[in-house]
Design an enzyme around this catalytic site. Sequence first.
Site, PDB file in Angstrom:
ATOM      1  N   GLN A   1       1.720   4.336  -6.769  1.00  0.00           N
ATOM      2  CA  GLN A   1       2.925   4.494  -5.951  1.00  0.00           C
ATOM      3  C   GLN A   1       3.841   5.521  -6.599  1.00  0.00           C
ATOM      4  OE1 GLN A   1       3.841   0.122  -5.578  1.00  0.00           O
ATOM      5  NE2 GLN A   1       3.701   0.595  -3.407  1.00  0.00           N
ATOM      6  N   HIS A   2       3.240   6.649  -6.904  1.00  0.00           N
ATOM      7  CA  HIS A   2       4.015   7.750  -7.469  1.00  0.00           C
ATOM      8  C   HIS A   2       3.304   9.080  -7.239  1.00  0.00           C
ATOM      9  CE1 HIS A   2       1.144   7.088 -10.693  1.00  0.00           C
ATOM     10  NE2 HIS A   2       1.726   5.987 -11.103  1.00  0.00           N
ATOM     11  N   ALA A   3       4.068  10.131  -7.440  1.00  0.00           N
ATOM     12  CA  ALA A   3       3.516  11.490  -7.480  1.00  0.00           C
ATOM     13  C   ALA A   3       4.001  12.106  -8.786  1.00  0.00           C
ATOM     14  CB  ALA A   3       4.015  12.309  -6.288  1.00  0.00           C
TER      15      ALA A   3
END
Length: 139
Positions: free
Chosen positions: A53-55
């Site tokens: 749940q990240h970039a």
Amino acid sequence: MSDIEKKYKMLEFPDLGDERGNLVVVEGSIQIPFDIKRIFYIYGSDDTVIRGQHANLKSEFVLINVAGTSKVKVDDGDETRVIELNQPRMGVYLPRMLWKEMYDFSADSVLLVLSNEHYDAHEYIRDYNEYLKIIGEKK
Ligand code: TYD
């Protein structure tokens, strides 16, 4: 091929095994499309958790389920794809600035992750709206 499918890349590693068992080798800038600076692995997750749940502004990754299975959802702000990692010889390359979520881990899942960067919390974008804003500014 849609735009998002041009951003990530499925990798298949050769098996150098013989009658003694399997052997898979991944080397930086050979099978892995970058020099490897960081390795971590995720295990003990299950089908109730969502990780990632990240970039990342700088980090690129290759994910390999060396045991068990998991799924990776990639999202470029326009499209999403779900990739099932279910073989130790299979990997997926994720470039920088692709939103990712890992989930549906089998009980025996060991997810190996290689990266071109050392860990730096400041280059992680953990807010999806912020991610959309940043890539929107770049479009
Ligand atoms: P996190 O980014 O939430 O893991 P995932 O991407 O699998 O969901 O990381 C969990 C914790 O571990 C968080 O406190 C940051 C820390 N961490 C490091 O110190 N170094 C690393 O290389 C990684 C991936 C995480």
